[in-house]
Design a protein around this motif. Structure first.
Motif, PDB file in Angstrom:
ATOM      1  N   ARG A  60       0.821  -1.210   0.000  1.00  0.00           N
ATOM      2  CA  ARG A  60       0.000   0.000   0.000  1.00  0.00           C
ATOM      3  C   ARG A  60       0.864   1.273   0.000  1.00  0.00           C
ATOM      4  O   ARG A  60       0.516   2.271  -0.633  1.00  0.00           O
ATOM      5  CB  ARG A  60      -0.924   0.010   1.221  1.00  0.00           C
ATOM      6  CG  ARG A  60      -2.100  -0.936   1.111  1.00  0.00           C
ATOM      7  CD  ARG A  60      -3.218  -0.368   0.260  1.00  0.00           C
ATOM      8  NE  ARG A  60      -4.352  -1.309   0.170  1.00  0.00           N
ATOM      9  CZ  ARG A  60      -4.625  -2.047  -0.883  1.00  0.00           C
ATOM     10  NH1 ARG A  60      -3.861  -1.973  -1.967  1.00  0.00           N
ATOM     11  NH2 ARG A  60      -5.666  -2.855  -0.897  1.00  0.00           N
ATOM     12  N   LYS A  61       1.992   1.227   0.699  1.00  0.00           N
ATOM     13  CA  LYS A  61       2.784   2.447   0.878  1.00  0.00           C
ATOM     14  C   LYS A  61       4.053   2.492   0.036  1.00  0.00           C
ATOM     15  O   LYS A  61       4.589   3.572  -0.245  1.00  0.00           O
ATOM     16  CB  LYS A  61       3.168   2.596   2.357  1.00  0.00           C
ATOM     17  CG  LYS A  61       1.982   2.751   3.280  1.00  0.00           C
ATOM     18  CD  LYS A  61       2.421   2.847   4.733  1.00  0.00           C
ATOM     19  CE  LYS A  61       1.229   3.002   5.675  1.00  0.00           C
ATOM     20  NZ  LYS A  61       1.641   3.070   7.106  1.00  0.00           N
ATOM     21  N   GLY A  62       4.591   1.327  -0.342  1.00  0.00           N
ATOM     22  CA  GLY A  62       5.859   1.284  -1.062  1.00  0.00           C
ATOM     23  C   GLY A  62       5.836   0.270  -2.186  1.00  0.00           C
ATOM     24  O   GLY A  62       5.333   0.527  -3.271  1.00  0.00           O
ATOM     25  N   VAL A  63       6.356  -0.938  -1.899  1.00  0.00           N
ATOM     26  CA  VAL A  63       6.400  -1.963  -2.941  1.00  0.00           C
ATOM     27  C   VAL A  63       6.616  -3.343  -2.321  1.00  0.00           C
ATOM     28  O   VAL A  63       7.305  -3.487  -1.306  1.00  0.00           O
ATOM     29  CB  VAL A  63       7.505  -1.649  -3.969  1.00  0.00           C
ATOM     30  CG1 VAL A  63       8.888  -1.633  -3.316  1.00  0.00           C
ATOM     31  CG2 VAL A  63       7.467  -2.613  -5.146  1.00  0.00           C
ATOM     32  N   GLY A  64       6.010  -4.339  -2.938  1.00  0.00           N
ATOM     33  CA  GLY A  64       6.209  -5.736  -2.554  1.00  0.00           C
ATOM     34  C   GLY A  64       6.279  -6.590  -3.801  1.00  0.00           C
ATOM     35  O   GLY A  64       5.842  -6.175  -4.883  1.00  0.00           O
ATOM     36  N   VAL A  65       6.823  -7.795  -3.657  1.00  0.00           N
ATOM     37  CA  VAL A  65       6.930  -8.705  -4.802  1.00  0.00           C
ATOM     38  C   VAL A  65       6.325 -10.057  -4.433  1.00  0.00           C
ATOM     39  O   VAL A  65       6.579 -10.586  -3.341  1.00  0.00           O
ATOM     40  CB  VAL A  65       8.388  -8.859  -5.280  1.00  0.00           C
ATOM     41  CG1 VAL A  65       9.300  -9.351  -4.164  1.00  0.00           C
ATOM     42  CG2 VAL A  65       8.462  -9.801  -6.487  1.00  0.00           C
ATOM     43  N   TYR A 165       6.578 -20.349 -17.740  1.00  0.00           N
ATOM     44  CA  TYR A 165       7.002 -19.055 -17.209  1.00  0.00           C
ATOM     45  C   TYR A 165       7.000 -19.028 -15.691  1.00  0.00           C
ATOM     46  O   TYR A 165       6.194 -19.679 -15.032  1.00  0.00           O
ATOM     47  CB  TYR A 165       6.056 -17.940 -17.688  1.00  0.00           C
ATOM     48  CG  TYR A 165       5.963 -17.805 -19.180  1.00  0.00           C
ATOM     49  CD1 TYR A 165       7.057 -17.417 -19.939  1.00  0.00           C
ATOM     50  CD2 TYR A 165       4.759 -18.055 -19.836  1.00  0.00           C
ATOM     51  CE1 TYR A 165       6.952 -17.279 -21.317  1.00  0.00           C
ATOM     52  CE2 TYR A 165       4.649 -17.928 -21.213  1.00  0.00           C
ATOM     53  CZ  TYR A 165       5.753 -17.543 -21.953  1.00  0.00           C
ATOM     54  OH  TYR A 165       5.648 -17.414 -23.309  1.00  0.00           O
ATOM     55  N   THR A 166       7.913 -18.224 -15.155  1.00  0.00           N
ATOM     56  CA  THR A 166       7.803 -17.738 -13.792  1.00  0.00           C
ATOM     57  C   THR A 166       7.185 -16.352 -13.897  1.00  0.00           C
ATOM     58  O   THR A 166       7.613 -15.528 -14.706  1.00  0.00           O
ATOM     59  CB  THR A 166       9.174 -17.665 -13.106  1.00  0.00           C
ATOM     60  OG1 THR A 166       9.578 -18.993 -12.746  1.00  0.00           O
ATOM     61  CG2 THR A 166       9.138 -16.807 -11.856  1.00  0.00           C
ATOM     62  N   GLN A 167       6.150 -16.110 -13.102  1.00  0.00           N
ATOM     63  CA  GLN A 167       5.453 -14.833 -13.136  1.00  0.00           C
ATOM     64  C   GLN A 167       5.638 -14.133 -11.791  1.00  0.00           C
ATOM     65  O   GLN A 167       5.294 -14.683 -10.741  1.00  0.00           O
ATOM     66  CB  GLN A 167       3.961 -15.039 -13.419  1.00  0.00           C
ATOM     67  CG  GLN A 167       3.166 -13.760 -13.531  1.00  0.00           C
ATOM     68  CD  GLN A 167       1.682 -14.029 -13.772  1.00  0.00           C
ATOM     69  OE1 GLN A 167       1.291 -15.134 -14.124  1.00  0.00           O
ATOM     70  NE2 GLN A 167       0.854 -13.021 -13.575  1.00  0.00           N
ATOM     71  N   LEU A 168       6.208 -12.932 -11.828  1.00  0.00           N
ATOM     72  CA  LEU A 168       6.397 -12.131 -10.623  1.00  0.00           C
ATOM     73  C   LEU A 168       5.495 -10.912 -10.684  1.00  0.00           C
ATOM     74  O   LEU A 168       5.415 -10.232 -11.715  1.00  0.00           O
ATOM     75  CB  LEU A 168       7.853 -11.685 -10.484  1.00  0.00           C
ATOM     76  CG  LEU A 168       8.921 -12.783 -10.402  1.00  0.00           C
ATOM     77  CD1 LEU A 168      10.295 -12.159 -10.193  1.00  0.00           C
ATOM     78  CD2 LEU A 168       8.607 -13.770  -9.286  1.00  0.00           C
ATOM     79  N   ALA A 169       4.808 -10.631  -9.579  1.00  0.00           N
ATOM     80  CA  ALA A 169       3.964  -9.443  -9.470  1.00  0.00           C
ATOM     81  C   ALA A 169       4.668  -8.447  -8.548  1.00  0.00           C
ATOM     82  O   ALA A 169       4.837  -8.720  -7.360  1.00  0.00           O
ATOM     83  CB  ALA A 169       2.598  -9.810  -8.929  1.00  0.00           C
ATOM     84  N   TRP A 234      14.336 -12.834  -9.287  1.00  0.00           N
ATOM     85  CA  TRP A 234      13.779 -12.517  -7.969  1.00  0.00           C
ATOM     86  C   TRP A 234      14.784 -11.718  -7.144  1.00  0.00           C
ATOM     87  O   TRP A 234      14.455 -10.684  -6.566  1.00  0.00           O
ATOM     88  CB  TRP A 234      13.380 -13.796  -7.245  1.00  0.00           C
ATOM     89  CG  TRP A 234      12.954 -13.606  -5.803  1.00  0.00           C
ATOM     90  CD1 TRP A 234      13.770 -13.465  -4.714  1.00  0.00           C
ATOM     91  CD2 TRP A 234      11.615 -13.513  -5.307  1.00  0.00           C
ATOM     92  NE1 TRP A 234      13.022 -13.309  -3.568  1.00  0.00           N
ATOM     93  CE2 TRP A 234      11.706 -13.330  -3.912  1.00  0.00           C
ATOM     94  CE3 TRP A 234      10.357 -13.581  -5.908  1.00  0.00           C
ATOM     95  CZ2 TRP A 234      10.562 -13.210  -3.089  1.00  0.00           C
ATOM     96  CZ3 TRP A 234       9.220 -13.460  -5.095  1.00  0.00           C
ATOM     97  CH2 TRP A 234       9.332 -13.282  -3.706  1.00  0.00           C
ATOM     98  N   ASN A 235      16.021 -12.196  -7.090  1.00  0.00           N
ATOM     99  CA  ASN A 235      17.048 -11.506  -6.313  1.00  0.00           C
ATOM    100  C   ASN A 235      17.339 -10.118  -6.854  1.00  0.00           C
ATOM    101  O   ASN A 235      17.599  -9.170  -6.095  1.00  0.00           O
ATOM    102  CB  ASN A 235      18.328 -12.344  -6.276  1.00  0.00           C
ATOM    103  CG  ASN A 235      18.171 -13.614  -5.445  1.00  0.00           C
ATOM    104  OD1 ASN A 235      17.397 -13.645  -4.493  1.00  0.00           O
ATOM    105  ND2 ASN A 235      18.900 -14.666  -5.801  1.00  0.00           N
ATOM    106  N   GLU A 239      16.955  -6.610  -4.830  1.00  0.00           N
ATOM    107  CA  GLU A 239      18.061  -5.648  -4.762  1.00  0.00           C
ATOM    108  C   GLU A 239      17.633  -4.280  -5.288  1.00  0.00           C
ATOM    109  O   GLU A 239      17.943  -3.248  -4.687  1.00  0.00           O
ATOM    110  CB  GLU A 239      19.255  -6.167  -5.567  1.00  0.00           C
ATOM    111  CG  GLU A 239      20.476  -5.257  -5.477  1.00  0.00           C
ATOM    112  CD  GLU A 239      21.678  -5.816  -6.217  1.00  0.00           C
ATOM    113  OE1 GLU A 239      22.685  -5.084  -6.323  1.00  0.00           O
ATOM    114  OE2 GLU A 239      21.610  -6.967  -6.692  1.00  0.00           O
ATOM    115  N   ALA A 240      16.898  -4.271  -6.398  1.00  0.00           N
ATOM    116  CA  ALA A 240      16.443  -3.007  -6.975  1.00  0.00           C
ATOM    117  C   ALA A 240      15.452  -2.293  -6.065  1.00  0.00           C
ATOM    118  O   ALA A 240      15.348  -1.056  -6.087  1.00  0.00           O
ATOM    119  CB  ALA A 240      15.813  -3.254  -8.337  1.00  0.00           C
ATOM    120  N   GLY A 241      14.732  -3.075  -5.261  1.00  0.00           N
ATOM    121  CA  GLY A 241      13.714  -2.481  -4.401  1.00  0.00           C
ATOM    122  C   GLY A 241      14.164  -2.176  -2.993  1.00  0.00           C
ATOM    123  O   GLY A 241      13.381  -1.625  -2.201  1.00  0.00           O
TER     124      GLY A 241
END
Length: 401
Positions: A60-65, A165-169, A234-235, A239-241
């Motif tokens: 809600r406030k930043g980011v999640g994966v 596929y691997t699907q990341l949200a 994923w890693n 790292e980017a986040g």
């Protein structure tokens, strides 16, 4: 079937190995709490990172994966003659795929002849006569069989890419900042429910869709489904986040986020016993287009009064309305059932969705939910419970430069 046969069948089901995504070992290494979700061994939360509430608030406030690789993917493309795939998609789904531009997606559903749900789907128009259905994990086999059966004799090719596929949200207001670091694609030009292709973490021609199931801005990326590539990406996302306090998120937060946004979940708000009008999803059902499976039944049903409606409830007394809890009116008569319920980490109250008679669906109606043999007061409230504030382009003052 004898009692012995029934017992043997139950035992066989219990001993069936759970399906695993390519990131399963990584989730376990991160200390995720794993659950059986529709036959898949999936993370429900990551306690070491703060668990469900922390994950929810991060989105809600930043980011999640999220790892959503358990979702299925069905491609429907041209057969011998251009237009065959579009005709198949129009026959299979209730929304109007002819209105999609190449690079655009929309929410839709496949219906049974009686107008109830086979599954809800996201339809992507990959090319002029090339479409991708993203389907739910728990209905994968049923959906694929349904598509194949209902396109027999049609001029199209149906391909199951579910395990490819691997699907990341990557979800949340800072999701765009994270994905920008990983791709050469121009994300600013991708609107909600549009997609593009670009290099992601050095992998060329990857699908990047501005879609999600959280009520926030975000992207879903599709990469090769092998373990090494999946863990590498994923890693890289984590790292980017890191500068935005990204968190790995499980199915628990995915559920509370979608509930706040009133996004339907198969087997709860939609199912083989619930029709489109009852679910309140008529805005996605284009009755004016050519015949599609379920249309005749929906046309007939639209002429009769609804017997139930999906409403939002806020608990007014202490108690959490859980899935399948009974709903009562003021006279003590059971009038409905909760389809989904949970505390809302964003709002700080307990919320639920429930089916009730139309006469009890008006905002402000007082109802009661049976929680552990106690009747707890609830109020019918507007939905979605949460709606993100969308950024608007700055307006130019007349006469200014």
């Amino acid at each position: 079937m004898t009692a012995d046969q029934s017992t043997s069948l139950a035992a066989a089901k219990q001993s069936t190995p759970l399906c695993k995504t390519a990131l399963n070992a990584l989730h376990r290494k991160l200390g995720a709490r794993m659950v059986n979700f529709g036959g898949w061994d999936m993370p429900v939360e990551y306690p070491a990172a703060g668990g469900l509430i922390a994950e929810h608030k991060a989105v809600r406030k930043g980011v999640g994966v999220f790892d959503v690789s358990h979702m299925g993917d069905i491609r429907i493309r041209t057969g011998n003659t251009p237009g065959g795939a579009l005709a198949a998609v129009q026959h299979l789904s209730m929304n109007d795929a002819s209105k999609l531009a190449i690079g655009q997606a929309h929410y839709s559903a496949m219906l049974y002849p009686q107008g109830t749900f086979v599954d809800d789907v996201i339809v992507h128009r990959m090319g002029e006569d090339d479409f991708l259905f993203v389907i739910n994990a728990g209905t994968r086999e049923k959906d694929i069989s349904w598509v194949r059966e209902n396109t027999k004799g049609m001029d199209c090719v149906v391909e199951d890419y579910s395990d490819a596929y691997t699907q990341l949200a990557i979800q949340g207001p800072r999701a765009v900042d994270v994905v920008k670091k990983l791709t050469d694609a121009n994300l600013e030009g991708i609107k909600n429910y549009w997609f593009t292709h670009g290099t992601v973490c050095g992998l060329p021609c990857r699908l990047i869709a501005r879609t999600g199931y959280t009520g926030e801005d975000g992207f879903e990326i599709y990469i090769p489904g092998d373990v090494a590539t999946s863990e590498m990406v994923w890693n890289a996302v984590i790292e980017a986040g890191n500068e935005f306090a990204i968190l790995p998120c499980g199915l628990g937060a995915r559920n509370t986020l979608r509930l706040e946004a009133k996004m339907a979940l198969y087997g709860h708000e939609i199912s083989e016993t619930i029709n489109v009008w009852e679910a309140g999803l008529d805005r996605y059902c284009k009755m004016e287009k050519r015949d599609f499976v379920g249309r005749a039944a929906l046309a007939k049903a639209s002429a009769a009064p609804l017997k139930r409606e999906l409403v939002g409830l806020q608990m007014m007394e202490r108690g959490i309305a859980r899935d399948d809890y009974k709903v009562f009116d003021a006279a003590g008569e059971q009038v409905g059932v909760v389809t989904s319920g949970s505390p809302s980490p964003t709002l700080g109250v307990n919320i639920a969705l429930a089916y009730v008679p139309p006469a009890l669906a008006a905002l402000g109606t007082h109802l009661f939910v049976e929680v552990r043999a106690q009747r707890v007061m609830a109020l019918v409230v507007p939905t979605p419970f949460y709606k993100r504030v969308r950024k608007t382009a700055p307006q130019t003052v007349p006469g200014s430069n």
